[in-house]
Design an enzyme around this catalytic site. Structure first.
Site, PDB file in Angstrom:
ATOM      1  N   PHE A   1      44.537  18.196  43.643  1.00 22.15           N
ATOM      2  CA  PHE A   1      43.333  17.545  43.123  1.00 22.15           C
ATOM      3  C   PHE A   1      43.327  16.098  43.588  1.00 22.15           C
ATOM      4  O   PHE A   1      44.275  15.366  43.344  1.00 22.15           O
ATOM      5  CB  PHE A   1      43.260  17.601  41.589  1.00 22.15           C
ATOM      6  CG  PHE A   1      41.994  16.984  41.061  1.00 22.15           C
ATOM      7  CD1 PHE A   1      40.793  17.674  41.116  1.00 22.15           C
ATOM      8  CD2 PHE A   1      41.992  15.683  40.570  1.00 22.15           C
ATOM      9  CE1 PHE A   1      39.615  17.084  40.665  1.00 22.15           C
ATOM     10  CE2 PHE A   1      40.812  15.090  40.116  1.00 22.15           C
ATOM     11  CZ  PHE A   1      39.618  15.801  40.163  1.00 22.15           C
TER      12      PHE A   1
ATOM     13  N   ASP B   1      49.367  10.790  46.849  1.00 17.83           N
ATOM     14  CA  ASP B   1      48.403  10.556  45.777  1.00 17.83           C
ATOM     15  C   ASP B   1      49.194  10.492  44.465  1.00 17.83           C
ATOM     16  O   ASP B   1      49.567  11.522  43.902  1.00 17.83           O
ATOM     17  CB  ASP B   1      47.374  11.701  45.758  1.00 17.83           C
ATOM     18  CG  ASP B   1      46.389  11.582  44.598  1.00 17.83           C
ATOM     19  OD1 ASP B   1      46.642  10.779  43.670  1.00 17.83           O
ATOM     20  OD2 ASP B   1      45.377  12.303  44.607  1.00 17.83           O
TER      21      ASP B   1
ATOM     22  N   LYS C   1      44.769   5.931  37.480  1.00 18.44           N
ATOM     23  CA  LYS C   1      44.818   6.206  36.040  1.00 18.44           C
ATOM     24  C   LYS C   1      45.488   5.143  35.153  1.00 18.44           C
ATOM     25  O   LYS C   1      44.815   4.416  34.446  1.00 18.44           O
ATOM     26  CB  LYS C   1      45.431   7.586  35.812  1.00 18.44           C
ATOM     27  CG  LYS C   1      44.482   8.712  36.261  1.00 18.44           C
ATOM     28  CD  LYS C   1      44.961  10.069  35.823  1.00 18.44           C
ATOM     29  CE  LYS C   1      43.889  11.141  35.942  1.00 18.44           C
ATOM     30  NZ  LYS C   1      43.720  11.732  37.274  1.00 18.44           N
TER      31      LYS C   1
HETATM   32  C1  LIG Z   1      42.696  12.041  38.229  1.00 21.18           C
HETATM   33  C2  LIG Z   1      43.121  12.208  39.632  1.00 21.18           C
HETATM   34  C3  LIG Z   1      42.325  11.781  40.710  1.00 21.18           C
HETATM   35  C4  LIG Z   1      40.925  11.256  40.529  1.00 21.18           C
HETATM   36  O1  LIG Z   1      40.904  10.075  39.812  1.00 21.18           O
HETATM   37  P1  LIG Z   1      39.485   9.538  39.229  1.00 21.18           P
HETATM   38  O2  LIG Z   1      39.847   8.196  38.651  1.00 21.18           O
HETATM   39  O3  LIG Z   1      39.038  10.523  38.215  1.00 21.18           O
HETATM   40  O4  LIG Z   1      38.565   9.439  40.372  1.00 21.18           O
HETATM   41  C5  LIG Z   1      42.834  11.884  41.982  1.00 21.18           C
HETATM   42  N1  LIG Z   1      44.060  12.392  42.199  1.00 21.18           N
HETATM   43  C6  LIG Z   1      44.859  12.814  41.192  1.00 21.18           C
HETATM   44  C7  LIG Z   1      46.209  13.352  41.501  1.00 21.18           C
HETATM   45  C8  LIG Z   1      44.405  12.758  39.878  1.00 21.18           C
HETATM   46  O5  LIG Z   1      45.166  13.221  38.886  1.00 21.18           O
END
Ligand SMILES: *Cc1c(COP(=O)(O)O)cnc(C)c1O
Length: 396
Positions: free
Chosen positions: A138, A223, A252
């Protein structure tokens, strides 16, 4: 207004992009939330791994209040002291040399995708643009990050997706190797898959990934939007695997609850971004970066990483002992306070019952209960959570 009245109004005015639970939190402190009717909840979701320091951490609140009275916003045409301080903090505690700031995880990944393409195009030619990512990954909800995400449920309805992404199974170096083509410029992976169901790769995986990237001159992008900022008991999750990326994204938990994203890179890669190549109006603005400086310093100065590691081991052990009593238990996995409990049955009802009993949890991939409490969670709070969960599981 009470919770019911708020929910009725939400029904009328808010777009229905989320399947929301019937909860209206209006106040938070530490690992607790209170709703509009004054009811208390124990929060083991923490805004989906955002509130790593708990709700309204005093140092974050103080930084926001002070900065709000001095300067809330100014343009990135100028230099922003708290942004500079934050960049120095992040670079001095990571592999990175430079930071770019934006407002969310998706935007941080967008920046990483753009930087990888520009760097590779200039170094190796215009044919090198493809990014290999993992199935069940994700990376966000913008068009580029939806295209990068390896989940059909995120992508469907939005064709045509952005060209230039290829998905391979996670935790399978051989599959990654096979997925690389002459067009590949980078590999983008979560060190631990979050939305994918808290998937921890095997010990040697990332070393092999790094070797493959080095052999083919590919950039490795981590990420760390969900697993960074102490979540796993280290400041960055990749530190567990003994592998260093070329680019890392964070968001986050970075600003203690304020909206922020960042993309960090080592100098040679970062230098591909010159004036006018990328930007964001709010990115790294004084208010959020002041909060982030306070949040990062708190994590580093107040023993948060050690605590997350220790309490994470305790939580993992307690969940394992609890799970083993039930036939529908599969396994518990995770590092630090990034923990998933896999069941052989859908876990949605457990979350609903938790809410009724004052416990906030969440589900990833239908059958995995996800535990991402604030890193400051106490042993007593873990015990309270286990008590509530044990009552729910016993009724199944
Ligand atoms: C939550 C998340 C995102 C997206 O972050 P947003 O602030 O909602 O755009 C991207 N990568 C990972 C691994 C995430 O958990």
């Amino acid at each position: 207004m009470n919770s019911q009245q708020w929910i009725a109004k939400a029904d009328k005015y808010i777009m229905k992009t989320y399947g929301r639970y019937p909860l209206v939190p209006v106040r938070g402190e530490g690992c607790r939330l209170w709703d509009a009717d004054g009811r208390e909840y124990l929060d083991f979701l923490a805004g989906v791994a955002v509130n790593n320091l708990g709700h309204c951490h005093p140092r974050v609140v103080a930084a926001l209040q002070k900065q709000a009275g001095e300067l809330i916003h100014c343009s990135n045409y100028y230099h922003i002291p708290s942004q500079i301080e934050l960049a120095e903090l992040l670079c001095s505690h990571s592999f990175a040399d430079r930071a770019f700031f934006c407002n969310s995880g998706a935007e941080a990944n967008e920046a990483a995708i753009k930087l990888a393409r520009k760097y590779s195009r200039e170094k190796f030619g215009a044919d090198r643009y493809e990014i290999v990512t993992a199935l069940a990954s994700f990376h966000g909800r913008t068009m580029a990050t939806v295209s990068a995400t390896g989940q059909e449920k995120v992508q469907k309805f939005f064709d045509p997706l952005l060209h230039g992404f290829r998905h391979v199974p996670f935790n399978d170096a051989e599959a990654l190797h096979k997925g690389i083509t002459p067009n590949t410029c980078a590999v983008m992976l979560e060190p631990i898959q979050g939305e994918g169901g808290v998937v921890v790769p095997s010990a040697g995986y990332f070393r092999e990934v790094r070797e493959i990237c080095d052999a083919h001159n590919l950039l490795l992008i981590f990420d760390e939007v969900q697993v960074g900022m102490g979540r796993t008991g280290k400041l960055f999750a990749h530190e567990h695997f003994g592998v260093v990326p070329d680019i890392m994204t964070l968001a986050k938990a970075l600003a203690g609850g304020a909206p922020i994203g960042t993309m960090l890179a080592r100098e040679e890669v970062a230098s591909a971004f010159g004036p006018g190549t990328h930007g964001s109006t709010f990115g790294g603005n004084p208010l959020v970066t002041a909060a982030a400086v306070a949040a990062v310093r708190t994590i580093l100065e107040e023993g948060i990483l050690n605590h997350a590691e220790e309490i994470g081991e305790y939580l993992l052990g307690e969940l394992e002992s609890l799970g083993e009593k039930f036939p529908f238990f599969v396994e518990v996995r995770g590092i630090g306070l990034m923990i998933g409990m896999e069941l052989s049955v859908p876990a949605g009802d457990i979350v609903k019952k938790g809410l009724e009993r004052g416990l906030l949890l969440n589900v990833a991939q239908d059958r995995v209960l996800r535990f991402v409490p604030p890193l400051i969670v106490t042993k007593a709070e873990v015990d309270q959570m286990i008590g509530i969960l044990s009552g729910i599981l016993a009724e199944m």
